[in-house]
Design a protein around this motif. Structure first.
Motif, PDB file in Angstrom:
ATOM      1  N   GLY A 102      11.279  13.368  -4.651  1.00  0.00           N
ATOM      2  CA  GLY A 102      12.364  12.703  -3.939  1.00  0.00           C
ATOM      3  C   GLY A 102      11.878  11.961  -2.709  1.00  0.00           C
ATOM      4  N   GLU A 103      10.938  12.543  -1.990  1.00  0.00           N
ATOM      5  CA  GLU A 103      10.359  11.855  -0.839  1.00  0.00           C
ATOM      6  C   GLU A 103       9.725  10.538  -1.261  1.00  0.00           C
ATOM      7  OE1 GLU A 103       8.110  14.190   2.191  1.00  0.00           O
ATOM      8  OE2 GLU A 103       8.518  15.892   0.874  1.00  0.00           O
ATOM      9  N   ALA A 104       8.961  10.584  -2.339  1.00  0.00           N
ATOM     10  CA  ALA A 104       8.248   9.387  -2.796  1.00  0.00           C
ATOM     11  C   ALA A 104       9.230   8.306  -3.246  1.00  0.00           C
ATOM     12  CB  ALA A 104       7.292   9.748  -3.927  1.00  0.00           C
ATOM     13  N   TYR A 105      10.250   8.676  -4.010  1.00  0.00           N
ATOM     14  CA  TYR A 105      11.242   7.692  -4.443  1.00  0.00           C
ATOM     15  C   TYR A 105      11.951   7.060  -3.243  1.00  0.00           C
ATOM     16  CZ  TYR A 105      11.141   8.757  -9.485  1.00  0.00           C
ATOM     17  OH  TYR A 105      10.782   8.878 -10.801  1.00  0.00           O
ATOM     18  N   TYR A 107      12.658   2.471   0.662  1.00  0.00           N
ATOM     19  CA  TYR A 107      12.682   1.884   2.001  1.00  0.00           C
ATOM     20  C   TYR A 107      11.802   0.634   2.067  1.00  0.00           C
ATOM     21  CZ  TYR A 107      11.310   0.808   6.717  1.00  0.00           C
ATOM     22  OH  TYR A 107      11.026   0.107   7.873  1.00  0.00           O
ATOM     23  N   TRP A 108      10.571   0.745   1.570  1.00  0.00           N
ATOM     24  CA  TRP A 108       9.647  -0.382   1.687  1.00  0.00           C
ATOM     25  C   TRP A 108      10.108  -1.576   0.853  1.00  0.00           C
ATOM     26  CZ3 TRP A 108       6.247  -0.958   5.409  1.00  0.00           C
ATOM     27  CH2 TRP A 108       5.787   0.173   6.088  1.00  0.00           C
ATOM     28  N   TYR A 109      10.703  -1.319  -0.305  1.00  0.00           N
ATOM     29  CA  TYR A 109      11.238  -2.445  -1.075  1.00  0.00           C
ATOM     30  C   TYR A 109      12.431  -3.088  -0.371  1.00  0.00           C
ATOM     31  CZ  TYR A 109       8.323  -2.338  -5.232  1.00  0.00           C
ATOM     32  OH  TYR A 109       7.260  -2.453  -6.106  1.00  0.00           O
ATOM     33  N   SER A 110      13.257  -2.290   0.248  1.00  0.00           N
ATOM     34  CA  SER A 110      14.391  -2.831   1.006  1.00  0.00           C
ATOM     35  C   SER A 110      13.905  -3.787   2.084  1.00  0.00           C
ATOM     36  CB  SER A 110      15.195  -1.694   1.641  1.00  0.00           C
ATOM     37  OG  SER A 110      16.168  -2.186   2.541  1.00  0.00           O
ATOM     38  N   LYS A 155       0.839  -1.205   0.000  1.00  0.00           N
ATOM     39  CA  LYS A 155       0.000   0.000   0.000  1.00  0.00           C
ATOM     40  C   LYS A 155       0.872   1.252   0.000  1.00  0.00           C
ATOM     41  CE  LYS A 155      -4.010  -2.065   2.326  1.00  0.00           C
ATOM     42  NZ  LYS A 155      -4.787  -2.131   3.592  1.00  0.00           N
ATOM     43  N   ALA A 156       1.945   1.238   0.799  1.00  0.00           N
ATOM     44  CA  ALA A 156       2.859   2.377   0.815  1.00  0.00           C
ATOM     45  C   ALA A 156       3.528   2.543  -0.545  1.00  0.00           C
ATOM     46  CB  ALA A 156       3.902   2.194   1.911  1.00  0.00           C
ATOM     47  N   ILE A 157       3.932   1.441  -1.160  1.00  0.00           N
ATOM     48  CA  ILE A 157       4.529   1.491  -2.498  1.00  0.00           C
ATOM     49  C   ILE A 157       3.524   2.015  -3.511  1.00  0.00           C
ATOM     50  CG2 ILE A 157       5.347   0.014  -4.380  1.00  0.00           C
ATOM     51  CD1 ILE A 157       6.668  -1.721  -2.092  1.00  0.00           C
ATOM     52  N   ARG A 158       2.288   1.545  -3.423  1.00  0.00           N
ATOM     53  CA  ARG A 158       1.227   2.042  -4.298  1.00  0.00           C
ATOM     54  C   ARG A 158       1.080   3.553  -4.175  1.00  0.00           C
ATOM     55  NH1 ARG A 158      -4.136   1.052  -1.535  1.00  0.00           N
ATOM     56  NH2 ARG A 158      -3.176   2.734  -0.331  1.00  0.00           N
ATOM     57  N   ASP A 159       1.030   4.062  -2.940  1.00  0.00           N
ATOM     58  CA  ASP A 159       0.850   5.496  -2.744  1.00  0.00           C
ATOM     59  C   ASP A 159       2.057   6.279  -3.231  1.00  0.00           C
ATOM     60  OD1 ASP A 159      -1.620   4.960  -1.722  1.00  0.00           O
ATOM     61  OD2 ASP A 159      -1.070   5.262   0.380  1.00  0.00           O
ATOM     62  N   ALA A 160       3.255   5.703  -3.072  1.00  0.00           N
ATOM     63  CA  ALA A 160       4.449   6.351  -3.616  1.00  0.00           C
ATOM     64  C   ALA A 160       4.382   6.385  -5.138  1.00  0.00           C
ATOM     65  CB  ALA A 160       5.698   5.611  -3.144  1.00  0.00           C
ATOM     66  N   ASN A 161       3.929   5.291  -5.745  1.00  0.00           N
ATOM     67  CA  ASN A 161       3.812   5.259  -7.209  1.00  0.00           C
ATOM     68  C   ASN A 161       2.817   6.293  -7.713  1.00  0.00           C
ATOM     69  OD1 ASN A 161       5.677   3.195  -7.516  1.00  0.00           O
ATOM     70  ND2 ASN A 161       4.134   1.573  -7.525  1.00  0.00           N
ATOM     71  N   ILE A 162       1.735   6.491  -6.970  1.00  0.00           N
ATOM     72  CA  ILE A 162       0.743   7.509  -7.357  1.00  0.00           C
ATOM     73  C   ILE A 162       1.382   8.892  -7.359  1.00  0.00           C
ATOM     74  CG2 ILE A 162      -1.357   8.688  -6.622  1.00  0.00           C
ATOM     75  CD1 ILE A 162      -2.339   5.968  -5.561  1.00  0.00           C
ATOM     76  N   ARG A 214      15.546  -9.691  -6.642  1.00  0.00           N
ATOM     77  CA  ARG A 214      15.719  -8.648  -5.622  1.00  0.00           C
ATOM     78  C   ARG A 214      16.835  -7.681  -5.979  1.00  0.00           C
ATOM     79  NH1 ARG A 214      17.131 -13.185  -1.314  1.00  0.00           N
ATOM     80  NH2 ARG A 214      16.229 -14.380  -3.013  1.00  0.00           N
ATOM     81  N   ASN A 215      17.869  -8.179  -6.663  1.00  0.00           N
ATOM     82  CA  ASN A 215      18.996  -7.303  -6.992  1.00  0.00           C
ATOM     83  C   ASN A 215      18.616  -6.295  -8.071  1.00  0.00           C
ATOM     84  OD1 ASN A 215      21.247  -8.469  -5.317  1.00  0.00           O
ATOM     85  ND2 ASN A 215      20.571 -10.303  -6.400  1.00  0.00           N
ATOM     86  N   MET A 216      17.759  -6.718  -8.994  1.00  0.00           N
ATOM     87  CA  MET A 216      17.252  -5.777  -9.988  1.00  0.00           C
ATOM     88  C   MET A 216      16.425  -4.694  -9.311  1.00  0.00           C
ATOM     89  SD  MET A 216      14.673  -4.441 -11.905  1.00  0.00           S
ATOM     90  CE  MET A 216      13.305  -5.563 -11.670  1.00  0.00           C
ATOM     91  N   ILE A 217      15.580  -5.094  -8.337  1.00  0.00           N
ATOM     92  CA  ILE A 217      14.756  -4.110  -7.631  1.00  0.00           C
ATOM     93  C   ILE A 217      15.639  -3.104  -6.902  1.00  0.00           C
ATOM     94  CG2 ILE A 217      13.041  -3.774  -5.815  1.00  0.00           C
ATOM     95  CD1 ILE A 217      11.975  -6.584  -6.452  1.00  0.00           C
ATOM     96  N   LEU A 218      16.622  -3.602  -6.166  1.00  0.00           N
ATOM     97  CA  LEU A 218      17.507  -2.704  -5.436  1.00  0.00           C
ATOM     98  C   LEU A 218      18.253  -1.773  -6.385  1.00  0.00           C
ATOM     99  CD1 LEU A 218      18.921  -5.136  -2.727  1.00  0.00           C
ATOM    100  CD2 LEU A 218      17.441  -3.163  -2.321  1.00  0.00           C
ATOM    101  N   SER A 219      18.768  -2.305  -7.487  1.00  0.00           N
ATOM    102  CA  SER A 219      19.477  -1.459  -8.453  1.00  0.00           C
ATOM    103  C   SER A 219      18.570  -0.350  -8.970  1.00  0.00           C
ATOM    104  CB  SER A 219      19.991  -2.302  -9.624  1.00  0.00           C
ATOM    105  OG  SER A 219      20.952  -3.245  -9.196  1.00  0.00           O
ATOM    106  N   SER A 220      17.300  -0.699  -9.214  1.00  0.00           N
ATOM    107  CA  SER A 220      16.350   0.267  -9.755  1.00  0.00           C
ATOM    108  C   SER A 220      16.047   1.380  -8.762  1.00  0.00           C
ATOM    109  CB  SER A 220      15.059  -0.445 -10.162  1.00  0.00           C
ATOM    110  OG  SER A 220      14.108   0.465 -10.661  1.00  0.00           O
ATOM    111  N   VAL A 221      15.744   1.022  -7.517  1.00  0.00           N
ATOM    112  CA  VAL A 221      15.360   2.064  -6.551  1.00  0.00           C
ATOM    113  C   VAL A 221      16.568   2.894  -6.125  1.00  0.00           C
ATOM    114  CG1 VAL A 221      13.343   0.776  -5.767  1.00  0.00           C
ATOM    115  CG2 VAL A 221      15.526   0.494  -4.551  1.00  0.00           C
ATOM    116  N   ILE A 222      17.751   2.293  -6.130  1.00  0.00           N
ATOM    117  CA  ILE A 222      18.957   3.076  -5.866  1.00  0.00           C
ATOM    118  C   ILE A 222      19.150   4.126  -6.953  1.00  0.00           C
ATOM    119  CG2 ILE A 222      21.488   2.973  -5.794  1.00  0.00           C
ATOM    120  CD1 ILE A 222      21.134   0.172  -4.465  1.00  0.00           C
TER     121      ILE A 222
END
Length: 600
Positions: free
Chosen positions: A142-145, A150-153, A108-115, A182-190
């Motif tokens: 920047g806050e949303a990203y 954080y939530w993906y981590s 839900k937090a990720i969803r709201d950040a995506n919005i 998981r490594n692709m996700i981390l690379s992306s959000v970083i």
């Protein structure tokens, strides 16, 4: 102050209308998002909706502390049958309620950040000719990203490979997603944070300061997640691995921690206790040690309810609070006796129903950094949860030690790495002791990369005890079982030495009250044959670690020593939890709990 104290009806409506569940999204009106993100005020309110999820149990009691033991510096009872006990014993089942709530709230937090990300990037306000509007919108982005990162981590640390959604819900978009590496996700959000951090504002430029995601925190999170990405992780075949490009991510951690040190350096406050006392006193300090802390409104948050100094219910006005994560005595006695951090981090007392200080049992040393006894005004005798005490997410001391660690991994213990390390260690000792405890100590551990790394592992334990990040460090270092075995064997040795009369550590404590009614302990560091006079009382201490064996339990050690960490002593530690049943069912076959020795 307290940014999540007020979440606007508009922001909540946007969030709730967006989708009811990560795997079952509702449509979102294009008109709504176009309007909301057309102006700073409404975009701010929509961004606030991401913070609202910190006030839910998934974070305020689970992710912040409950789900982060056991480690070599924290321990809890493993004998209960509720959801959290299953997690502590690494025996959680897919129907575990705590896992379900964490999974759902995270998405839900990720969803709201995506919005927010989608709405701002498509908004004309992002490129407004009004520079103030443009800067605000870029900061919200920047806050949303950063919050999404954080939530993906956390999802990755607890569940491994997970579905990766980086788009806002809209009609026709498929949100029933398979697991992603998981490594692709981390690379992306970083990379997302790297792309935006230069457009963000420093804490002292923001209305809520460190109670709001700021540039300092984002820079620190780039470093923290880069070390996660460059660290070890548990694969489904029950082996630990780190990717071959791990040094690239250590370089990112080094560069972005250094960027913060270069652009927004600050002296660490000299009073280590005050850093955490500020949180119990609702004092928020920018340009200091804490870079971001989750802002709990009065009536929210579980700090000093399930973590902190224990306070028993009574007629006194401070209410009641327990401590789920105790400090093992091996950790307490790992500190140098002159280390100021020890007596801040480790509480040797609790408050009874009459609010008098009492000596804790040897297995119940508290996380001492927070206590409801510091609340002013007192919250009332019937209060328990909802203290309003903020929770620290990242400190500048962490940034300094991350820089030292990354620089050491890349180049060994360079002068820059040692200087960053020294800044943290200097605060731990009185200046008169610096030649021995800082300069000589650092020289002694700097013979090579391996010894300097070992010193960083120790220093992070002493610096961040009770802040519940140790689990994640042990995972990425691939030291989880190693450090747990050291702890268990260390506890057994303490028990044996006390029982046999060996060593200099106290088998009993001698204590009394001073003229002000405060607890005074005579010998927390050393064994004494007897009290100096009859004003002192005696309490069992290390001798309590030993017990008389019986036919049912032949071990000579207290049961928590042999049971609390039992599932952590074999390599590799199976720290990965099963995906909740409801998510598996709703995925229509895309998700399953395969690997990791799961046998459901």
């Amino acid at each position: 102050m307290k940014i999540i104290k007020y979440i606007s009806i508009l922001a909540l409506t946007l969030s709730l209308n967006a989708c009811s569940d990560f795997l079952d999204p509702d449509s979102l009106s294009t008109f709504d998002t176009q309007y909301v993100f057309s102006n700073v005020d409404d975009a701010r309110k929509a961004t606030n909706a991401i913070y609202q999820h910190f006030s839910e149990d998934a974070f305020r009691s689970r992710l912040s502390n409950n789900m982060t033991g056991n480690t070599d510096i924290e321990q809890n009872s493993g004998t209960g049958s509720t959801a959290r006990y299953e997690i502590w014993r690494l025996e959680a089942q897919p129907n575990n309620g705590d896992l379900k709530v964490v999974w759902e709230v995270a998405y839900k937090a990720i969803r709201d950040a995506n919005i927010v990300i989608d709405g701002i990037t498509k908004s004309a306000a992002l490129n407004s000719t009004d520079i103030a509007i443009q800067k605000d919108m870029k900061h919200f982005l920047g806050e949303a990203y950063t919050l999404r990162a954080y939530w993906y981590s956390m999802l990755i640390y607890h569940f491994g490979d997970v579905p990766f959604s980086n788009q806002a819900p809209r009609a026709g978009l498929e949100f029933n997603l398979p697991k992603e590496d998981r490594n692709m996700i981390l690379s992306s959000v970083i990379q997302d944070m790297i792309n935006i951090e230069a457009d963000m504002k420093w804490a002292d430029e923001l209305p809520y300061g460190i109670e709001q995601v700021n540039r300092e925190y984002t820079l620190g999170m780039i470093a923290r997640l880069a070390l996660q990405r460059g660290g070890y992780f548990l694969k489904p075949d029950m082996t630990m691995e780190r990717k071959s490009d791990y040094l690239d991510y250590y370089a990112i951690a080094r560069d972005y921690s250094k960027k913060l040190m270069d652009l927004k350096d600050r002296e660490l406050p000299t009073d280590f206790r005050q850093v955490f006392l500020n949180e119990s006193k609702f004092i928020v300090a920018s340009n200091s040690d804490i870079l971001f802390e989750v802002p709990f409104a009065i009536g929210e948050g579980d700090v000093a309810w399930n973590i902190g100094i224990r306070v028993d219910a009574g007629t006194h006005p401070y209410g009641s609070g327990s401590n789920y994560m105790n400090v093992p005595p091996t950790y307490y006695y790992s500190f140098d006796k002159k280390d100021i951090r020890r007596d801040v981090t480790c509480g040797l007392y609790y408050r009874d129903k009459d609010f008098k200080q009492q000596v804790v049992a040897i297995g119940s040393i508290s996380q001492g950094k927070w206590s409801r006894e510091y609340l002013n005004p007192p919250p009332g005798p019937s209060t328990n949860k909802g203290t309003g005490i903020n929770w620290p997410m990242l400190r500048y001391a962490d940034v300094l030690l991350m820089f030292a660690e990354a620089e050491n991994e890349l180049n060994g213990p360079t002068a820059a790495a040692k200087a960053a390390f020294a800044r943290v260690r200097q605060r731990a000792f009185n200046q008169v002791d610096w030649p021995e405890k800082v300069d000589q100590y650092i020289a002694s551990v700097s013979a090579g990369k391996a010894t300097f790394f070992d010193a960083i592992v120790d220093e992070r334990a002493w610096e961040f005890g009770g802040e519940m990040i140790r689990k994640y460090e042990l995972i990425r270092w691939n030291l989880y079982d190693t450090k747990i075995n050291e702890t268990v064997e260390g506890l057994k040795k303490l028990a044996d030495d006390a029982y046999l009369g060996f060593g200099d550590l106290p088998d009993y404590l001698y204590w009394k009250y001073d003229e002000s009614g405060n607890l005074v302990i005579l010998n927390s560091d050393n064994k004494v044959a007897a009290a100096p006079d009859d004003t002192w009382k005696r309490a069992n201490w290390l001798i309590s670690l030993h017990r008389t064996p019986n036919a049912t339990d032949p071990s000579p050690y207290q049961s928590w020593i042999t049971t609390n960490w039992a599932n952590y002593t074999t390599a590799p530690v199976r720290y990965i939890m099963p995906i909740p049943s409801v998510a598996v069912t709703n995925s229509q076959g895309l998700l399953q709990n395969d690997g990791y020795g799961f046998n459901f």
